[in-house]
Design an enzyme around this catalytic site. Structure first.
Site, PDB file in Angstrom:
ATOM      1  N   TYR A  44       0.832  -1.207   0.000  1.00 57.42           N
ATOM      2  CA  TYR A  44       0.000   0.000   0.000  1.00 57.42           C
ATOM      3  C   TYR A  44       0.869   1.261   0.000  1.00 57.42           C
ATOM      4  O   TYR A  44       0.447   2.315  -0.466  1.00 57.42           O
ATOM      5  CB  TYR A  44      -0.872   0.031   1.258  1.00 57.42           C
ATOM      6  CG  TYR A  44      -2.129  -0.820   1.198  1.00 57.42           C
ATOM      7  CD1 TYR A  44      -2.460  -1.556   0.067  1.00 57.42           C
ATOM      8  CD2 TYR A  44      -2.982  -0.872   2.304  1.00 57.42           C
ATOM      9  CE1 TYR A  44      -3.615  -2.331   0.040  1.00 57.42           C
ATOM     10  CE2 TYR A  44      -4.137  -1.636   2.279  1.00 57.42           C
ATOM     11  CZ  TYR A  44      -4.449  -2.374   1.153  1.00 57.42           C
ATOM     12  OH  TYR A  44      -5.593  -3.121   1.128  1.00 57.42           O
ATOM     13  N   GLY A  45       2.070   1.132   0.564  1.00 60.71           N
ATOM     14  CA  GLY A  45       2.917   2.307   0.761  1.00 60.71           C
ATOM     15  C   GLY A  45       3.260   3.060  -0.512  1.00 60.71           C
ATOM     16  O   GLY A  45       3.501   4.253  -0.482  1.00 60.71           O
ATOM     17  N   CYS A  76      -3.035  -1.647   9.941  1.00 62.25           N
ATOM     18  CA  CYS A  76      -2.114  -1.119   8.937  1.00 62.25           C
ATOM     19  C   CYS A  76      -2.099   0.403   9.082  1.00 62.25           C
ATOM     20  O   CYS A  76      -3.153   1.041   9.012  1.00 62.25           O
ATOM     21  CB  CYS A  76      -2.633  -1.504   7.557  1.00 62.25           C
ATOM     22  SG  CYS A  76      -1.761  -0.751   6.181  1.00 62.25           S
ATOM     23  N   ASN A  77      -0.931   0.958   9.321  1.00 65.09           N
ATOM     24  CA  ASN A  77      -0.836   2.412   9.480  1.00 65.09           C
ATOM     25  C   ASN A  77      -1.170   3.156   8.197  1.00 65.09           C
ATOM     26  O   ASN A  77      -1.795   4.211   8.223  1.00 65.09           O
ATOM     27  CB  ASN A  77       0.584   2.815   9.891  1.00 65.09           C
ATOM     28  CG  ASN A  77       0.916   2.397  11.300  1.00 65.09           C
ATOM     29  OD1 ASN A  77       0.853   3.188  12.221  1.00 65.09           O
ATOM     30  ND2 ASN A  77       1.251   1.136  11.486  1.00 65.09           N
ATOM     31  N   THR A  78      -0.720   2.601   7.066  1.00 62.17           N
ATOM     32  CA  THR A  78      -0.955   3.286   5.793  1.00 62.17           C
ATOM     33  C   THR A  78      -2.461   3.412   5.551  1.00 62.17           C
ATOM     34  O   THR A  78      -2.982   4.506   5.281  1.00 62.17           O
ATOM     35  CB  THR A  78      -0.303   2.491   4.635  1.00 62.17           C
ATOM     36  OG1 THR A  78       1.034   2.155   5.003  1.00 62.17           O
ATOM     37  CG2 THR A  78      -0.307   3.294   3.351  1.00 62.17           C
ATOM     38  N   CYS A 190       4.625   1.181  10.973  1.00 55.98           N
ATOM     39  CA  CYS A 190       4.115   0.251   9.966  1.00 55.98           C
ATOM     40  C   CYS A 190       4.012  -1.065  10.700  1.00 55.98           C
ATOM     41  O   CYS A 190       4.967  -1.476  11.393  1.00 55.98           O
ATOM     42  CB  CYS A 190       5.102   0.133   8.808  1.00 55.98           C
ATOM     43  SG  CYS A 190       4.683  -1.202   7.649  1.00 55.98           S
ATOM     44  N   THR A 191       2.865  -1.724  10.595  1.00 56.51           N
ATOM     45  CA  THR A 191       2.665  -2.918  11.407  1.00 56.51           C
ATOM     46  C   THR A 191       3.603  -4.063  11.020  1.00 56.51           C
ATOM     47  O   THR A 191       3.795  -4.986  11.793  1.00 56.51           O
ATOM     48  CB  THR A 191       1.196  -3.385  11.335  1.00 56.51           C
ATOM     49  OG1 THR A 191       0.799  -3.466   9.956  1.00 56.51           O
ATOM     50  CG2 THR A 191       0.280  -2.432  12.071  1.00 56.51           C
ATOM     51  N   HIS A 192       4.185  -3.979   9.843  1.00 57.59           N
ATOM     52  CA  HIS A 192       5.169  -5.002   9.458  1.00 57.59           C
ATOM     53  C   HIS A 192       6.459  -4.919  10.291  1.00 57.59           C
ATOM     54  O   HIS A 192       7.155  -5.920  10.459  1.00 57.59           O
ATOM     55  CB  HIS A 192       5.574  -4.832   7.987  1.00 57.59           C
ATOM     56  CG  HIS A 192       4.613  -5.422   7.005  1.00 57.59           C
ATOM     57  ND1 HIS A 192       3.420  -4.836   6.696  1.00 57.59           N
ATOM     58  CD2 HIS A 192       4.689  -6.559   6.261  1.00 57.59           C
ATOM     59  CE1 HIS A 192       2.790  -5.583   5.788  1.00 57.59           C
ATOM     60  NE2 HIS A 192       3.543  -6.633   5.509  1.00 57.59           N
TER      61      HIS A 192
HETATM   62  N1  DGL Z   1       1.486  -2.883   7.120  1.00 56.49           N
HETATM   63  C1  DGL Z   1       1.261  -1.667   6.439  1.00 56.49           C
HETATM   64  C2  DGL Z   1       1.401  -0.483   7.405  1.00 56.49           C
HETATM   65  O1  DGL Z   1       1.210  -0.638   8.562  1.00 56.49           O
HETATM   66  C3  DGL Z   1       1.883  -1.309   5.143  1.00 56.49           C
HETATM   67  C4  DGL Z   1       2.655  -2.155   4.244  1.00 56.49           C
HETATM   68  C5  DGL Z   1       2.421  -1.772   2.799  1.00 56.49           C
HETATM   69  O2  DGL Z   1       1.466  -2.327   2.242  1.00 56.49           O
HETATM   70  O3  DGL Z   1       3.153  -0.931   2.240  1.00 56.49           O
HETATM   71  O4  DGL Z   1       1.678   0.624   7.065  1.00 56.49           O
END
Ligand code: DGL
Length: 265
Positions: A44-45, A76-78, A190-192
């Site tokens: 998503y970023g 997900c923060n994004t 970012c949750t990752h």
């Molecule tokens: N896990 C997602 C977040 O918290 C973003 C990862 C992505 O899709 O770029 O922002």
């Protein structure tokens, strides 16, 4: 009436939301969970605000209709910094978002310099500007987009080695920003990224603490569902928006989080 087997829906573009699921399990071990990864839209970023908002609102709308969750968490923060308000407006269930942990970081820093690692889309959001203005007044917040870390975290869940050089590059780039030497607190926005906390700690070295929102989000979900009945009739489910061999590679990693079934949405 609320069915005891109504799931809690956790949504992310990939495996990042598992960091929230791990905390949720500790608080609500009996809660049935559906974990949805929009792997067809990952990452998503690198997308525009309009693309992220349309995907997230559309998918969560369809998932809510089909899966009848009691609550949905945008892990997900994004997606949250872009689409939380829009999603709340269209869905009738409680929606829990994930926003950069700037407030706790500002309380923790001693040097007054905070680093923030997020996606390209997250770090440019007005939502983040507002959190900074409200909670980090008088502090310095240095933001860096670290999209390589999203791929590194995904690789870890597929049982692949983590690209430690990518982690090192992110740490070096943040430190190289003006004032960056004094960073003592890093927001994992970012949750990752908490999936790489060991590698990040190594890359930043001693004296740097990390902060993210997973525990707080889990507590929020527990408080919003307090007193509700929970019954798990079958193994918890992971849903992917794109099928294929790649999904199989996640099976073992997902099972470690109690997600023993995989389906395509
Ligand atoms: N896990 C997602 C977040 O918290 C973003 C990862 C992505 O899709 O770029 O922002």
């Amino acid at each position: 009436m609320l069915e005891a087997n109504a799931p809690i829906l956790l949504f992310d573009s990939g495996v990042g939301g598992l960091t929230v699921l791990a905390e949720l399990r500790k608080l609500l071990p009996d809660a049935p969970v559906i974990y949805a990864a929009d792997n067809a839209g990952l990452p998503y970023g690198g997308k525009t605000e309009a693309q992220v908002a349309a995907r997230v609102a559309g998918l969560l709308g369809r998932m809510t209709e089909r899966l009848h969750p009691r609550l949905a968490c945008i892990a997900c923060n994004t997606a949250s910094t872009i689409a939380l308000d829009a999603v709340r407006e269209v869905l009738e269930i409680p929606i829990v978002g994930t926003v950069p942990a700037i407030k706790p970081a500002a309380a923790m820093t001693r040097s007054g310099v905070i680093g923030l690692l997020g996606t390209e889309a997250t770090i440019r959001q007005g939502y983040v500007d507002r959190l900074e203005a409200r909670f980090a007044e008088g502090k310095t917040l240095l933001r860096l987009a670290a999209p390589e870390l999203v791929s590194a975290a995904e690789a870890r869940l597929r049982g692949r080695p983590v690209d430690t050089e990518a982690v090192m590059r992110a740490a070096d780039a943040l430190r190289a920003m003006p004032g960056g030497d004094a960073i003592d607190t890093v927001v994992l926005a970012c949750t990752h990224f908490p999936l790489l906390e060991g590698e990040l700690a190594e890359a930043f070295g001693p004296g740097v603490q990390f902060v993210h929102g997973a525990q707080g989000i889990a507590r929020r979900i527990a408080s919003l569902t307090e007193g509700q009945p929970f019954r798990r009739d079958q193994d918890d489910l992971a849903l992917f928006t794109r099928d294929g061999e790649a999904v199989e590679a996640y099976r073992q990693g997902l099972a470690a989080y109690g997600l023993k079934r995989i389906e395509t949405f």
